[in-house]
Scaffold this motif. Sequence first.
Motif, short mmCIF file in Angstrom:
data_model
loop_
_atom_site.label_atom_id
_atom_site.label_comp_id
_atom_site.label_asym_id
_atom_site.label_seq_id
_atom_site.Cartn_x
_atom_site.Cartn_y
_atom_site.Cartn_z
N LEU A 1 65.05 93.31 -26.76
CA LEU A 1 64.39 94.58 -27.05
C LEU A 1 64.68 95.56 -25.92
O LEU A 1 64.43 95.27 -24.75
N MET A 2 65.22 96.73 -26.27
CA MET A 2 65.56 97.76 -25.30
C MET A 2 64.53 98.89 -25.38
O MET A 2 64.20 99.35 -26.47
N THR A 3 64.07 99.34 -24.23
CA THR A 3 63.12 100.45 -24.19
C THR A 3 63.61 101.46 -23.18
O THR A 3 63.90 101.12 -22.03
N GLU A 4 63.68 102.71 -23.59
CA GLU A 4 64.16 103.77 -22.69
C GLU A 4 63.07 104.14 -21.69
O GLU A 4 61.92 104.37 -22.05
N VAL A 5 63.45 104.16 -20.43
CA VAL A 5 62.58 104.62 -19.35
C VAL A 5 63.38 105.63 -18.53
O VAL A 5 64.55 105.90 -18.82
N GLU A 6 62.78 106.17 -17.50
CA GLU A 6 63.50 107.15 -16.68
C GLU A 6 64.75 106.52 -16.06
O GLU A 6 64.68 105.50 -15.39
N GLY A 7 65.88 107.12 -16.34
CA GLY A 7 67.13 106.66 -15.72
C GLY A 7 67.89 105.60 -16.48
O GLY A 7 69.02 105.28 -16.13
N GLY A 8 67.28 105.03 -17.52
CA GLY A 8 68.01 103.98 -18.23
C GLY A 8 67.14 103.23 -19.22
O GLY A 8 66.22 103.80 -19.83
N TYR A 9 67.41 101.93 -19.33
CA TYR A 9 66.75 101.12 -20.36
C TYR A 9 66.34 99.76 -19.78
O TYR A 9 67.12 99.11 -19.08
N VAL A 10 65.11 99.35 -20.11
CA VAL A 10 64.64 98.01 -19.78
C VAL A 10 65.00 97.10 -20.95
O VAL A 10 64.71 97.40 -22.11
N LEU A 11 65.66 96.00 -20.64
CA LEU A 11 66.06 95.03 -21.66
C LEU A 11 65.18 93.80 -21.53
O LEU A 11 65.11 93.18 -20.46
#
Length: 357
Positions: free
Chosen positions: A167-177
Amino acid sequence: MSITRFVTSDGLPGLLAFLSQNGRRVLVPVEKPANKRSVVFEAWKQGQPFTLEKATVPPKAAVLPQCETLLTYKKSKDPENPERVSISLEDGIRAQPTVVFACRPCDARGFAVLDRPYLEGPFADPYYKARRDQLTVFTLTCASGCNTCFCHWVGGGPTSLEGSDVLMTEVEGGYVLQAVTPGGEELLAATDLPDGAERFPQAEEARKAAWASLEPAPNIKDAPQKLAALFSNAEFWQEQTDRCLSCGACTYFCPTCYCFSITDEGEGLSEKGGRRLRSWDNCMSSLFTREASGHNPRALKAFRMRNRVSHKFSTYPENWGAFSCSGCGRCISNCPVCLDIRAIVLAALNASQATAE
């Protein structure tokens, strides 16, 4: 907490390059400018531009192609007895390791819907199973809802885990996988991406904000029983489908529709032989249920729509315990007459309630 990694926005091509190693096919959303702009999933190649927008067409074809060859066959006559014909078949099942990248939670849940009849029924479909076993799903959570989405009506949501491996979630500067399955954990562990634990709270906040953007969902838990009670009410279904053109767009854009037809092509006695094809079909077509005799048990579009809606919200739940609609809203946004399946379900609930009173 499961394994997490962080990838910067400009590091996504590098991640795709890693995923495409070892013969893996990586399907990414690609923009197709035309008279009507669309976003479709295509195999990624180094340097190819891609988008992270919600695709116009779901990635269902990764496991259930629009058209596939099930087998090829060839006939041969016995030279000494021409009336005697033998047939040889080739039905080899081939499946390439595939990653679906940046689909949405409603698309990932679509794979889970397909899994039940194709894998958990009395007989597992070997063609589907071969591709599904080789599939890894990277899902991008939605930042907010939209006016045609209703995933939270049917048990999903903008951050649903069902059907996903990562599951990918957009955060500041990129994405948490975030790894969801053992297969997802193995793949993330093999990357050289930094740990995403420190940024995971940001991901959780983004997911909460996505849920907060949704309008409250009506309670449709009684839909299976209510729709079943209306099955013989031709007047209700006629009223709901007066505008329908029977074009089938609602089925072809759906991540969970799985109707197909089988056709034979070619001639077994020819040099090339013949082949048996499985192709997508749709229950909104007047030809779908027409029998060889000419009789059609669903001659009216009202009865075809009744079948489609009842399957998603009544008979499939009866058999499998979940709605077969993932709430992606594509049937609404792609309908040329703006027919809304949500309105049909709600009308069925209200009509049944009025009848009961």
